[in-house]
Every structure is written in C-alpha cells, then in structure tokens.
Scaffold this motif. Sequence first.
Motif: not given
Length: 471
Positions: A459-463, A467-471
Amino acid sequence: MADNSYDVVVLGSGPGGYVAAIRCAQLGLKTAIVERENLGGICLNWGCIPTKALLRSAEILHYAQHAKDYGLKIAGEIEADLEAVVKRSRGVAKQLSSGIAHLMKKNKITVHMGEGTLTGATSLTVKGDKGEEKLTAKHVIVATGARARDLPFAPADGKKVWTYRTAMTPPEMPKKLLVIGSGAIGIEFASFYNDMGADVTVVEMLDRIVPVEDHEVSAFLNKSLTKQGMTIMTGAGVEDLKVTGKGVTAKIKDKDGKVHTGEYTHCITAIGIQPNTENIGIDKLAEMDRGFIQIDPYGRTKSKGLWAIGDCTPGPWLAHKASHEGVTTAEAIAQELGNKDVHPHPLNRSAIPGCTYCHPQIASVGMTEAKAKEAGHEVKVGVFPFIGNGKAIALGEAEGFTKTVFDAKTGELLGAHMVGAEVTEMIQGYTIGMTLETTEAELMNTVFPHPTISESMHEAVLGAYGRALHI
C-alpha cells in the motif's frame, strides 16, 4: 610441535570474524580464528542476541499487563522478576556461543583462545592459557569489533553509570533511569527498562531521537514513547554527571539553554562506539581514522595480505554488515589464492537495513526522504498507516506506518522506512527489492498475502503513485 601456519587467520570471532572463518573453510582454506574472550564476540554474548531476549521478556510483560485489551483475564498481579529475565537472556547467549564452537569444529577451523597481536601483516602472537603462540598466514583478517564509548567526565563504573554491558546484567533494578543517547542501543534499553517499570528519561543532543531515521519515524517514535511514560529531551546535552550515594546527579542543558539538575538512581551511556584497535599492532600496517581501519570495498588494507571487516572499520556498525563483509573478504582472499570459481561483490552500503527493537519497532533501508532530496532526486513518497491494515488491527497493533521513497523520474526505490509491530521482520522485502534494482512497477505487481502486516508495504508503494486502496 603444532603447525601454526595457515592460509587465513581471523583475529576476532564476532559475527564478522566467525562468518569469515567459516566461508574461508568452505572454500578449502586452512583457517584459524583467535578470540580473547567468548566465541561469537559482542553480538552473541553481550549485544544483539541477549538484548533481544531481554526485550522479548519486556514485550510479554507488556502484553500480560494489557490482557484485558484482548478480552482476557489474568488473576493476580503481574510482576517482573529481573533476575529471572536476565538469567534467561544469559542462557540464550550461552546456547548460541556454544553453537559457534560447534560450527568451528564442524568446519575444521582451529581456535586459538587468547590475546592476539599483529607482528606483521601476515603474522601474530597469541597470549593465552597455553602461553605465547606464534601464528603465520598467507592472509590475516582483523575483526576485533568495538566497544561502548565513555563520557569523558563520567566513565562507566558498573554500579550507577552503565554501558550496555552492565545494562544487560544489572546489579539492581533502576527506579529512575537516565539514558544518554537515542541511537539503537540507547532507545532499546530505554524501552526495556520502561516496560519493566522504571521511570525513564532519554537525553539526545540532536534535534530528534533516532536521528539516522526518517524524520517522520523519529516524530512518531517520540510521540509513542512519551505516551508510554518516558521523558524525551532532544536538542539537550548532559553537561555534568556525578555519582552520589543514592545514584547520579545530572546537569542537563535543554534546547532553550536552560540547565536542569536531575537526580537519578542509574544512568546508561549510549553515545557511540570506540573501535578495538589499540595495542593490536595495526597502527603502522594500515591507514587509520579515529581508530577505525581504512579498507577498500573488499576489506583490503594498505598492507598486502592484511584485511579488516566489521565494527573496527567504517560504519554502519551493524552485525549483518560485518557478516556480509566477512563473506566478501573470504571470497576475495580465495580469489587471490587462485580460486577461479568465486566472484566476490563489494558491499553496497546504500542497501544495508537497520533495525531497532524498541516498542514499537523501527526498521529502514536506503535514503530518507530528506537525504534523497539532498542528493538531487525528485521524489514520490507513499505513507500507509497501520490503522488501515486488517492484520495490524486484529493483533491490537494498529499504531505505525510504512513509508516508501521513489525517484519520480525512474521509479527506483530509494528508501523505505517503517515503524510498528514486526517491521524488523519485514524490511528485508524492500532490501531484496533494492538489491534487484526493482522499480515501483515490480512492487505494484507483486502479490502480497492477506491478511498480513506486510500488505502495508504494498500500500505504501501504491500510495506513492496515488493508488493506495485502503486509505
């Protein structure tokens, strides 16, 4: 008469020395190791391993005291038995030190117990129970490690002023503890004794605790430790420390220049290390800088046949760095001795992970956000809080976060920084990624198992790329 000539002699049996000796033996080299105290060196006997045993006991105590948070009832008062905690820690250290002796025997490495002194680049004397022995070798590896540095105006006395060594086998439980220095050693002992019930004050000269870490990690840890009851003083310095009949009196200048006088039962000094390079005959054989032996990327000194690894060489001063250097140096020696099947690689200092086992844990690898910007990188940064991770919430460990730093132009992973439960076990994922020269694309396309705290890494990479999914 014993044949004391070898292909390689290793001076020091810590995590650098014993690993170097084993790798030399694996490569078919006749190898000996010299140790003046305990096989395994500081790490196994007085450092990394026994401190983790202490911290594990403190962690169990913490969970027992908060059993109600998990829907559990424990009858009676929960108490810490310091003597039993220390006894367990020493037992762990003894078990592992004995394991090193087994590894030496298994790999047919000759052990010379005693004080080793170089008489040349490839020769030394050992003074021990057998008297004086003279050893010669084609190559010598110096792995003598380092020790805690004393305050010049208040050297450790083992009674009221401690270094890490006394702090591991304390003569008594401190009631009010002053910890000078907030690097890994200082913070780990502060965390341990705080969990064990001491009133702990940490003094750090720089403007934040754990100053080598990312600024967001430092700020989070400061807030967490303060919440746990510690007093944290940053931008502060101990100007005077006197031992009294009841403990120690410290004069501390705070960040505003005001001097406070405090009374403490005990003090732990954790202000850095001093290399163990005095009186070993190294001075004229190698270039030295403040006592540290200067080496090339493979461990060579300026004298042919003389090598050095670990904490007696430039940092970072970490056990795993020493072990890695031990393998590199062993293979470079084997190559010089004609082995064409080994291909040693120099140490990549930018991809060495660091771990601090306080509560909460911290772990990092590579550049901080600030260092990346200083180096001229345009960065993309992702931060994912553990409160968005299902496993962390289920464990009751929702405090913490994972932070990634990428080069905005190339997608190169420049650094990763974590604080929270079990992050010391997870940081290696990012370290492997950096070693493989991964970009954000590979990390985004990697499947992380669910439910795990490691999902926060994804998630930190996506963020970092929105693109983070859960925040």
